[in-house]
Design a protein around this motif. Sequence first.
Motif, PDB file in Angstrom:
ATOM      1  N   VAL A 144      -8.156  -9.842   8.749  1.00  0.00           N
ATOM      2  CA  VAL A 144      -8.175  -8.412   8.416  1.00  0.00           C
ATOM      3  C   VAL A 144      -8.865  -7.639   9.541  1.00  0.00           C
ATOM      4  CG1 VAL A 144      -8.943  -6.679   6.764  1.00  0.00           C
ATOM      5  CG2 VAL A 144      -8.207  -8.932   5.954  1.00  0.00           C
ATOM      6  N   GLU A 168      -9.938  -2.540   6.412  1.00  0.00           N
ATOM      7  CA  GLU A 168     -10.016  -3.206   7.718  1.00  0.00           C
ATOM      8  C   GLU A 168     -11.339  -2.909   8.386  1.00  0.00           C
ATOM      9  OE1 GLU A 168      -6.575  -1.453   9.612  1.00  0.00           O
ATOM     10  OE2 GLU A 168      -5.630  -3.418   9.761  1.00  0.00           O
ATOM     11  N   HIS A 169     -11.686  -1.642   8.385  1.00  0.00           N
ATOM     12  CA  HIS A 169     -12.918  -1.267   9.069  1.00  0.00           C
ATOM     13  C   HIS A 169     -14.119  -1.937   8.402  1.00  0.00           C
ATOM     14  CE1 HIS A 169     -15.227   1.146  11.849  1.00  0.00           C
ATOM     15  NE2 HIS A 169     -16.113   1.205  10.882  1.00  0.00           N
ATOM     16  N   GLU A 177      -1.418   7.435   8.819  1.00  0.00           N
ATOM     17  CA  GLU A 177      -2.647   8.132   8.415  1.00  0.00           C
ATOM     18  C   GLU A 177      -3.765   8.046   9.453  1.00  0.00           C
ATOM     19  OE1 GLU A 177      -3.848   6.799   4.538  1.00  0.00           O
ATOM     20  OE2 GLU A 177      -5.955   7.183   4.973  1.00  0.00           O
ATOM     21  N   HIS A 212       0.829  -1.199   0.000  1.00  0.00           N
ATOM     22  CA  HIS A 212       0.000   0.000   0.000  1.00  0.00           C
ATOM     23  C   HIS A 212       0.869   1.256   0.000  1.00  0.00           C
ATOM     24  CE1 HIS A 212      -3.632  -2.422   0.799  1.00  0.00           C
ATOM     25  NE2 HIS A 212      -2.789  -3.206   1.441  1.00  0.00           N
ATOM     26  N   GLY A 214      -7.505   3.100  -2.429  1.00  0.00           N
ATOM     27  CA  GLY A 214      -7.731   3.844  -1.198  1.00  0.00           C
ATOM     28  C   GLY A 214      -6.840   3.340  -0.103  1.00  0.00           C
ATOM     29  N   SER A 215      -7.236   3.628   1.096  1.00  0.00           N
ATOM     30  CA  SER A 215      -6.378   3.363   2.228  1.00  0.00           C
ATOM     31  C   SER A 215      -6.756   2.047   2.909  1.00  0.00           C
ATOM     32  CB  SER A 215      -6.499   4.517   3.211  1.00  0.00           C
ATOM     33  OG  SER A 215      -5.411   4.489   4.077  1.00  0.00           O
ATOM     34  N   TYR A 216      -5.736   1.341   3.374  1.00  0.00           N
ATOM     35  CA  TYR A 216      -5.979   0.028   3.953  1.00  0.00           C
ATOM     36  C   TYR A 216      -6.869   0.049   5.200  1.00  0.00           C
ATOM     37  CZ  TYR A 216      -5.156  -4.572   5.908  1.00  0.00           C
ATOM     38  OH  TYR A 216      -5.340  -5.816   6.427  1.00  0.00           O
ATOM     39  N   PRO A 217      -6.728   1.018   6.101  1.00  0.00           N
ATOM     40  CA  PRO A 217      -7.617   1.016   7.266  1.00  0.00           C
ATOM     41  C   PRO A 217      -9.100   1.001   6.886  1.00  0.00           C
ATOM     42  CG  PRO A 217      -5.816   2.553   7.627  1.00  0.00           C
ATOM     43  CD  PRO A 217      -5.693   2.082   6.192  1.00  0.00           C
TER      44      PRO A 217
END
Lengths: 1010, 210, 416, 109
Positions: free
Chosen positions: A608, C314-315, D15, A250, C308-311
Amino acid sequence: MSQKNRLPRGGRIDRTRPLDFTFNGQRYQGCDGDSLASALLANGVDIIGRSFKYSRPRGIVAAGAEEPNAVLQIGASEATQIPNVRATQQALYDGLVASSTNGWPSVDTDLMGILGRVGGKLMPAGFYYKTFMYPSSLWMTYEKYIRKAAGLGRAPLENDPDIYDHMNLHCDVLVVGAGPAGLAAALAAGRSGARVILADEGEAFGGSLLDTRETLDGKRATDWVDQVLAELQSLPEVTLLPRATVNGYHDHNFLTIHQRLADHLGETAPRGAFAQQLPRQRMHRVRAGRVVLATGAHERPLVYGNNDVPGNMLAGAVTTYLRRYAVAPGKKLVLATNNDYAYRTALDWLDAGLQVVAVADVRHNPRGSWVEDARARGVRVLTGCSVIDVRGSKRVEAARVAAIDAVAMKVTSPGEWLECDLVASSGGYSPVVHLASHLGGRPAWREDLLAFVPGEGFQKRLCAGAVNGVFNLGDALADGFEAGATAAAQIGFKHGASELPRTEKRVEEPSFPLFQVPHEKPTARAPKQFVDLQNDVTAAGIEQATREGFESVEHVKRYTALGFGTDQGKLGNINGLAIAARSLGIGIAEMGTTMFRPNYTPVTFGAVAGRHCDGLFEPARYTAMQAWHLRNGAEFEDVGQWKRPWYFPRPGEDIHAAVARECRAVRSGVGILDASTLGKIDIQGPDAREFLNRIYTNAWTKLDVGKARYGLMCKEDGMVFDDGVTACLADNHFLMTTTTGGAARVLQWLELYHQTEWPELKVYFTSVTDHWATMTLSGPRSRELLSQVTDIDLDRDAFPFMSWKEGLVGGVPARVFRISFTGELSYEVNVQADYALGVWEQLIEAGKPYDLTPYGTETMHVLRAEKGFIIVGQDTDASVTPDDLNMGWAVGRNKPFSWIGWRGMNRADTLREDRKQLVGLKPVDPQKVLPEGAQLVFDPEQSIPMTMVGHVTSSYMSATLGHSFAMGVVKGGLKRMGERVFAPLVDGSVIEAEIVSSVFYDPKGERQNV
Amino acid sequence: MSAVNVYEQRPSHLDGQSPLHHAGLAELVGKGSASAGIRLRERKLLGHLVLRGDARDPSFAGGVHKACGVELPVALTLAAAGETSLQWLAPDEWLLIVPQGEEFAAEQRLRDTLGSELHYAVVNVSGGQTLLELSGENVRELLMKSTSYDVHPSQFPVGKAVGTHFAKTQLVIRHTGEDTWQLVVRRSFADYIWAWLQDAAAEYGLAVDA
Amino acid sequence: MQRYSGFGLFKHSLSHHENWQRMWRNPTPKPVYDVVIVGGGGHGLATAYYLAKTFGVKNVAVVEKGWLGGGNTARNTTIVRSNYLWDESAHLYEHAMKLWEGLSRDLNYNVMYSPRGVYNLCHTLQDMRDAERRVSANRLNGIDGELLDAAQVAAEIPYLDCSKGTRYPVMGATIQRRGGVARHDAVAWGYARAADAAGVDLLQQTEVTGFRKENGAVIGVETNRGFIGARRVGVVTAGNSGHMARLAGFRLPIESHPLQALVSEPLKPIIDSVIMSNAVHGYISQSDKGDLVIGAGIDGYVGYGQRGSYPTIEHTLQAIVEMFPILSRVRMNRQWGGIVDTTPDACPIISRTPVQNLFFNCGWGTGGFKATPGSGHVFAASLATGQMHALAAPFSIDRFYSGALIDEHGAAAVAH
Amino acid sequence: MLHIFCPHCGELRGEEEFAPAGQAHIPRPLDPAACTDEEWGDYLFFRDNPRGLHHELWLHAAGCRKYFNATRHTISYEILETYKIGEKPDVTAEAQASEKKPLAQGATA
Ligand SMILES: Cc1cc2nc3c(=O)[nH]c(=O)nc-3n(C[C@H](O)[C@H](O)[C@H](O)COP(=O)(O)OP(=O)(O)OC[C@H]3O[C@@H](n4cnc5c(N)ncnc54)[C@H](O)[C@@H]3O)c2cc1C
Ligand SMILES: NC(=O)c1ccc[n+]([C@@H]2O[C@H](COP(=O)([O-])OP(=O)(O)OC[C@H]3O[C@@H](n4cnc5c(N)ncnc54)[C@H](O)[C@@H]3O)[C@@H](O)[C@H]2O)c1
Ligand SMILES: Cc1cc2nc3c(=O)[nH]c(=O)nc-3n(C[C@H](O)[C@H](O)[C@H](O)COP(=O)(O)O)c2cc1C
Ligand SMILES: [Zn+2]
């Protein structure tokens, strides 16, 4: 059953540790060190499943992540089912239970297979777009059957007994892949003192060295691996992660590593030293200074007729099974290749004492060392030839080898059928460029290597070894060492000299481009040539797609489903795009690859999610009185992250009865509410007042010390976004309260304006929400009660409405605010939260003679609504101005500074007179409660679509008033007092209501001001 | 009358209940495994004050030093003198922690020293937060499960303190000794953090200290 | 146009499927068109189709910088519903819904529109109020909708965790039974094929790099393949609309954000409807291939990276496992991102622009797939006549000056 | 996941600690009352939304709670600088254009 294909010697398995497992109900035995795939092959299991569309029998093709067929359901109990496990990557454990995901009644005799053979003709690429349209009502029926037939494994139907967690790692250098290149990289970086992580998805470190016949320093390559691992283990800043797939690359060098901690051990993860469940898998979230990708290369199969019959395998996989697992997946081998490297499989096969029927090499005059070795050992090498077709239904019986012209795509000789039970093929090597491409960097085609290598990357990464197009072992080692050293050096770590093991000298010749092997018949009529085995994508299907106008590689993918499967095209994609390119008459480079995306291989949802589930899904916030609320049977309401007491039912009471009782208690006696969740912001500074003037709609210049005032906050568009009471604690000191849900938002809003717009204003904001706990005593007897426990003079003149005092309450220093949200005489007692539970309990105790009644948010809502007080977010959405709420009184029209919201509420649309405005609604039938949210119309007789004029925002049965009542917004409502509106309900009934003032109770406000 | 309201908010003779009062930590003392990799202790009911001001202004910096006996720490650090610690939270914000009951005096001392001309703020937040102290050989692993901030000693030496993301919320992590770390936890989140820590520590064994 | 049918499949099987015709031509651009549509996503293609088929404007080109349907059309989670709160949007989306219902036959292309029902779960009292408000508004607008209580939800959605022990217990749900999913690619291809058959030139790999103007009116577009003249230009470029507006010399009330989605490995049928939750923040359906199609919210920053962003991922999966604990052992196959053009009120912009003859249709943000037929239809009507279609009129850019926003934010749950 | 340098904390952070707050350098009009509806609408809603260099406002929400600006490439997501409120960016599209730096790779759409 005996392990009939197990070789007597060799392999990295422990023959003394047999492991039992079952496949499709049959019991088998394997050895410790086996993968599920190797154990199945050892037992001679040919058919592992049925193909997705045509239901053709399929066997194991590969030995790693690229395996498309051996995708099995495993799990011995319902709760431990795991769908779609790649048998090649699953270590065997004792008691493993596996089954095929397709095939009915069994994979060996599959009825769908007949359908596939007959119907297959009717199922070309994208056939479903062309049919099932008539009658349209039937699509849902067709769909049901299509859905049933599709899908591979199944989800468990019981909850997961395992847990998963996350670990946040940081390193200077992350090395992905522990083949020769990765090991050398880790060594170079590790020796420099850098923080290094080495991750490999395999059961053991070593990559291709685990099964190579090549030697290092004249010894077995694995000796060197062991030596390197020992050194790496001794370095304190090096972390080795086995069974760890780097599954996503990422932004800003953030990578995720999916580590399987216990999948090789059994059904569920074991318990740890402290008797708790250990995680089955762990997700490492890594931030790396530099990344060295040493992910190797995947072998490509050749695409020839019936190349999907069990017994067709990758050459390299055959070597792996022989050398690593001591399994011979056949007896008589035909090898088809376009390169030298694949010859090692023929040599390995001979070493195992098995027969090499022939090697079909598309090249005309191969002379490499391994080729010569093979020839020297008597192998029949047919040059300029390839396997063009295979015979056999459930297992390869023979292969037809013929001379071909790979450029003109022609078969140039009739060829001969060679009897065999195994066809191994190698069409070259595709570097594992996945991770290098996750961020959009497009791989670059190298014609000299017949391979895509990582393209330019803007992330801080290096590539080494086969992924970099460096295929030779010695070169790969050097490339890896260099990359590791460079990566560390870029971070500022110096490395020592390289001392790499000596490799064998060999002549290796270039390979020749061959992807789809020609057949005498045109592709569409030739025997099926499979490209993507999992999705039954054939060369003919790809040609058809291009013929139908799908010219972009992405179109081809989407139309044929090439690379859509669980292997994400690791086996078939390059062949597929080469076929598409040829049929479009363009080069492979021009065709390009499809987009590479995470995950490299599939990742468990639970992993995850990590521990952020069950009770830990999201924080639940509690007040200092929570323990009391629990003890006293409160039902809770979620407000933002808070759990707030909603009502306090007594035995036998439902919510209505409880709320009615609580309401009566407040109106006639005294109640107590935990109001601690309200946001509280301490504001200090000489410009605090000016700041309030700008941020609130109303004026604050004249608020005296000791007083409190209600304020409305708007966004710049003039729409209400929060409200609350702010008290003047001292000239330069205010305490602002906000809504429970809005607390963080409001503080951020104040900071935003202070930091970015008005830094010149001298003011500081600090959240004190958690510091102060708030308990509201409300009701006509609240003064009396409070006077029992306080030294504050509660006399109405000494302590008037909308003022505050300091003093002891229950012996605890408190700030008491005389403000009211219920319309009754009320005191909001604020104490430092550490002492709140004690004070609350004292109040409860002191309240006994007064029948002090704890009440929750529901009662609070009813009582405030009776008074016409709004709740932001319930009576407003983001389209309501203060004037719409009839709260123009809270708008400081003459404030000198153009405060936030003023300009917004003076736009063309916000000035309209017929906007929806907040009014009271009195149902004509006093027993009928309007549903909150119900839409309102003026004319209930009109036909649908009706003209809606507003909706109900708050609605209750009032125990105090003895009738139902509501608030709602109605178009031009403020000028329509006395008129009727109607709420046509879902059940067909209509509730009629009169538009009235929104203040139903004590309109003059006398009760709160006594 | 002063331009700000300064108020002794703690009763002198009553016991308070820390945010984890209901968790009954006291009863857990000594119950954990002796070989626990994580030891937890709540340093409860201390005096917490948020201090705001302009660090570049010598009269502010000097005044704070004088009043607290500790110099204003620079970014991401923590300074301590005896039981008093002063921590950088932001360029204009510090957290002063003093022994239980001393917060009122500390505020008065600050205000007396800084005077009424200077623009600054002192806010008592003692009831709003608590300190959880973690020690033991696996603390770093536990922190790594919880925050994406790098807790390697080379990046997070003793004396460093950072506000960061933790589990699904935010808090301040302070590295106070070789094997000792502190979390500054907001009261209303304490229950969640406690649940999280128990879960994350389970693998290593958790013992509660008094 | 070669007609598609089951019988056709049989006939072609006899010739080994060697004779299927191209679905669309690969024409060279003409010097000038009556209408040039910029953007060959679902909306652009639908616009072209209705222009040629319904409104008789046949001299039309669709100019697409990549491959047809490769933008958000290729990457959306395909939820189709029309239960919007405000009249303006409800009417527009319902217009689309009616077209969905006959679309496969209209296009002679199976777009696999599957009205399997869309649930919006409610977890708080305010969710329940909002749900009542929306369902009530829908019904009075003639749009189907029902409000379910917790017990009904538990009965209708197998495996959903409806226990009281979850962080945000399910209190109820709305259901629009006519809502569902459709096959995203098929929609683009079906429209493309039908538009091509009606005479539209589909120009792929043709990127618009500028707008040529004369006296304040657009007269054509500059492209990497040269200038293409046009009497009217309709820009339908979703995530790239802000960029297109810059090229045309004005700004839009739009920000482009990454929106991600992911799929599991293919599974046997387990989720047979579409389930969305705002509070828990995730939504899920299962495609006909068997993969679970999952998504949630946008990333907060501007992003054109199609990732996009990995978090966020996860969410999203935390939410899915929270809703469906049985999915914990299921595995995620692939994740990806799109670029969504978000407006302040979560409603589209279908509008004239400061440049004469230049029209924009954008701002569909996270939820425009469902509108594809309706959007194309009203935009075609507007481009054909020069007068904004009545259903499109409220979606003019002017609303951001007057304040007449159509705020679907609060009411739309996760807005897809 | 972005790695963002907070100019106040003086180090790179993940982030998750930050909240994006939209385009930077949009000053509130000094006299809103004097704005036309057009001007006010423009201030409220209309944004640059560039493909390429973007100056944006971020909040270090979990850290120092301070706002700051970042110059970020909206295709590669590379952050070229962060700077405090009130400061001017060093890296701008104009400056880059004059240097003729190519767009960072990774442009996919
Ligand atoms: C992850 C995700 C999930 C979603 N889920 C849903 C959902 O469940 N339901 C729903 O209704 N909606 C959903 N959406 C939204 C939906 O995808 C979009 O609103 C819709 O697809 C937009 O269609 P379009 O045709 O306008 O845009 P696109 O399909 O993006 O087409 C725009 C086209 O313009 C082209 N283009 C851009 N610039 C130029 C140029 N300069 N020259 C030429 N061509 C250009 C692009 O290449 C692209 O092909 C989702 C979106 C995403 C990203
Ligand atoms: N001469 C040829 O034509 C030819 C062709 C191909 C390979 N080779 C041989 O290949 C070897 C190249 O060495 P190498 O080190 O580059 O590759 P390698 O294949 O030996 O090692 C790559 C390793 O990376 C791991 N890996 C891949 N993706 C991963 C991921 N996402 N996460 C975690 N682990 C991952 C694999 O499990 C494997 O262990 C040499 O031995 C060379 O002889 C030769
Ligand atoms: C509804 C839907 C279902 C999908 N199902 C799959 C799938 O089963 N397998 C797969 O590999 N990708 C699947 N994808 C993702 C695509 O492969 C691809 O990632 C997506 O269209 C974005 O394109 P890109 O990754 O090429 O940028 C699906 C996408 C959508 C929109
Ligand atoms: Zn910071």
